[in-house]
Design an enzyme around this catalytic site. Structure first.
Site, PDB file in Angstrom:
ATOM      1  N   GLY A   1     -32.008-102.729  39.216  1.00 47.16           N
ATOM      2  CA  GLY A   1     -32.299-102.877  40.791  1.00 47.16           C
ATOM      3  C   GLY A   1     -31.089-103.562  41.352  1.00 47.16           C
TER       4      GLY A   1
ATOM      5  N   CYS B   1     -25.871 -73.572  51.375  1.00 49.94           N
ATOM      6  CA  CYS B   1     -26.468 -73.019  52.572  1.00 49.94           C
ATOM      7  C   CYS B   1     -27.792 -74.117  52.894  1.00 49.94           C
ATOM      8  CB  CYS B   1     -27.166 -71.622  52.150  1.00 49.94           C
ATOM      9  SG  CYS B   1     -25.651 -70.685  52.141  1.00 49.94           S
TER      10      CYS B   1
HETATM   11  N1  LLP Z   1     -35.443 -99.613  35.203  1.00 52.59           N
HETATM   12  C1  LLP Z   1     -36.380 -98.564  35.539  1.00 52.59           C
HETATM   13  C2  LLP Z   1     -37.728 -98.652  35.071  1.00 52.59           C
HETATM   14  C3  LLP Z   1     -35.994 -97.870  36.684  1.00 52.59           C
HETATM   15  O1  LLP Z   1     -37.151 -97.001  37.207  1.00 52.59           O
HETATM   16  C4  LLP Z   1     -34.710 -97.737  37.326  1.00 52.59           C
HETATM   17  C5  LLP Z   1     -34.144 -96.920  38.333  1.00 52.59           C
HETATM   18  C6  LLP Z   1     -33.673 -98.839  36.667  1.00 52.59           C
HETATM   19  C7  LLP Z   1     -34.056 -99.603  35.541  1.00 52.59           C
HETATM   20  C8  LLP Z   1     -32.228 -98.852  37.015  1.00 52.59           C
HETATM   21  O2  LLP Z   1     -32.419 -99.198  38.372  1.00 52.59           O
HETATM   22  P1  LLP Z   1     -31.080 -99.502  39.069  1.00 52.59           P
HETATM   23  O3  LLP Z   1     -30.388-100.830  38.339  1.00 52.59           O
HETATM   24  O4  LLP Z   1     -30.051 -98.560  38.742  1.00 52.59           O
HETATM   25  O5  LLP Z   1     -31.241 -99.753  40.523  1.00 52.59           O
HETATM   26  N2  LLP Z   1     -31.470 -91.974  42.545  1.00 52.59           N
HETATM   27  C9  LLP Z   1     -31.562 -93.104  43.403  1.00 52.59           C
HETATM   28  C10 LLP Z   1     -32.068 -94.265  42.579  1.00 52.59           C
HETATM   29  C11 LLP Z   1     -33.253 -94.208  41.467  1.00 52.59           C
HETATM   30  C12 LLP Z   1     -33.511 -95.367  40.751  1.00 52.59           C
HETATM   31  C13 LLP Z   1     -34.670 -95.283  39.614  1.00 52.59           C
HETATM   32  N3  LLP Z   1     -35.212 -96.134  38.737  1.00 52.59           N
HETATM   33  C14 LLP Z   1     -30.435 -93.205  44.164  1.00 52.59           C
HETATM   34  O6  LLP Z   1     -29.380 -92.740  43.938  1.00 52.59           O
HETATM   35  O7  LLP Z   1     -30.290 -94.613  44.750  1.00 52.59           O
END
Ligand code: LLP
Length: 402
Positions: free
Chosen positions: A226, A328
């Site tokens: 996150g 499209c």
């Molecule tokens: N751990 C879990 C359980 C998760 O669900 C996620 C991301 C992460 C770690 C990694 O999160 P990060 O450090 O990348 O914030 N497609 C979206 C983001 C979806 C995130 C889903 N889960 C975007 O492009 O912003």
């Protein structure tokens, strides 16, 4: 870093994803340093960028992996991630995925419901194995991010409430086939404030303490991912303060910290390089039509996400333009009202901060082949995924054509 985008476009063609591997290593080192003094594993969230070479680059630094499908688990194993550093999360795992994960003997299967726990127990009993598990707790905290990437509220499908988690731990402790050793939370992505994550961390640490008191020995404290990054002018969390907060909240717990950053490791390592096809104007708007599109980089269309877009080696008076692709859909844009100089056929535009959730969310929509990916390291470039051809795209359908 000074990247010669024109040469890379000439060598590999466009559209193209480019990742700076030195940047990725720096982020890993920075996070490791921030957690120093406490046992920890950085479990890179493979979904952010699942290219085998990206995972293997991180594995070589010592990173583990956070995976959300057996496919991702297999990518991690294949890329050289130590199996005792692999976590398998996700709200829905099939029996087959559970079976494969147990056979691979990875560190943890992270459970997100009671139903899932019963399936893991059943499959483990079939295999005569003991499943090491953690439970994802939903602490009901608003992470103050985009609703699509917010996961820690009771409105979201993720994790279980505290009371349910307690019941599950007590059940798992008694089961012959389950070994509850971890606790997990992840409240959302692109978090820029420390406060919500620190509140969640405290709630989950209190639960871990309660569990330890009843002889459920939590050894792994997983704080999820996150960590937010700068796309435009956001103020993000200080990584040292983030790690210090976690160290302090878990001080008396004697746990290994697991941290699952995805975006933080790779977002700003990445560039999406695209070519201008032509410009088009009407009485209201200027459009710059490029060879890249929403199927290559979905974030602007899906979340209205902002990515900085710059013209390469082009001067002239800038004016606002929508940067759009050939797909499209009216939602097919990479940028709106972007200030750009006058552009011509074959001029290059670079879309920044594209290393996370860029290629990994790309698709073949409109029968567009997925693009090539290139890694830069110590001044050298090398291809890490070849451009998909028309033949690649139809390979699984062709034989059924009557
Ligand atoms: N751990 C879990 C359980 C998760 O669900 C996620 C991301 C992460 C770690 C990694 O999160 P990060 O450090 O990348 O914030 N497609 C979206 C983001 C979806 C995130 C889903 N889960 C975007 O492009 O912003």
């Amino acid at each position: 870093m000074n990247i010669d985008f024109s040469s890379l476009a000439a060598k590999y063609g466009t559209p193209l994803y480019i990742y700076d591997f030195n940047y990725i290593k720096d982020r890993y080192d920075e996070l490791k340093e921030a957690f120093s003094g406490q046992k920890n594993i950085i479990n890179y969230a493979v979904k952010a960028n699942s290219n085998l070479s990206v995972i293997s680059h991180l594995a070589a630094q010592g990173a583990g992996a956070d995976c959300v499908s057996i496919g991702e688990v297999k990518r991690a194993v294949m890329s050289g991630v130590n199996k005792y550093k692999i976590i398998f999360s996700g709200v829905g795992k099939s029996d087959e995925e559970i079976r494969e994960a147990l056979n691979l003997d990875i560190l943890l299967i992270n459970l997100e419901s009671e139903g899932e726990m019963k399936r893991v127990e059943a499959v483990a009993s079939e295999l005569g194995k003991i499943a090491r598990i953690s439970i994802r707790v939903n602490p009901n905290i608003d992470p103050k991010t985009h609703p699509y990437i917010s996961t820690g509220l009771h409105d979201n499908k993720f994790g279980v409430e505290i009371d349910m988690a307690k019941r599950m731990y007590i059940y798992a402790k008694k089961s012959q086939f389950l070994n509850p050793v971890g606790i997990h939370f992840h409240i959302g992505s692109q978090l820029t404030e420390l406060e919500p994550i620190s509140e969640a961390c405290q709630i989950v640490a209190d639960l871990a303490k309660t569990l330890k008191a009843i002889d459920i020995d939590i050894k792994f404290f997983d704080v999820g991912g996150g960590l937010g990054v700068v796309y435009s002018d956001e103020t993000t969390m200080n990584v040292q303060e983030y790690a210090d907060m976690i160290k302090s909240v878990t001080k008396n717990l004697d746990v290994t910290i697991l941290c699952e950053p995805g975006r933080y490791m790779v977002a700003n390592s990445g560039y999406f390089l695209t070519k201008v096809l032509y410009e088009k104007k009407n009485d209201k708007k200027r459009f710059v039509i490029i060879d890249g599109a929403m199927n290559d980089l979905l974030r602007p269309s899906l979340y209205n996400a902002y990515h900085k877009i710059e013209a390469i080696a082009k001067a002239g008076e800038a004016s606002a333009a929508d940067v759009v692709g050939p797909v499209c859909e009216s939602g097919d844009f990479l940028g709106k009202d972007v200030l750009l100089p006058p552009l011509e056929h074959n001029d290059l535009l670079v879309v920044k901060s594209a290393g996370a959730y860029g290629f990994s969310m790309s698709s073949n929509y409109n029968t567009r082949g997925r693009v090539a990916e290139v890694a830069l390291r110590d001044g050298a470039d090398r291809i890490i995924r070849k451009r998909e051809s028309f033949e690649d795209m139809i390979a699984s359908e062709k034989e059924f054509l009557v």
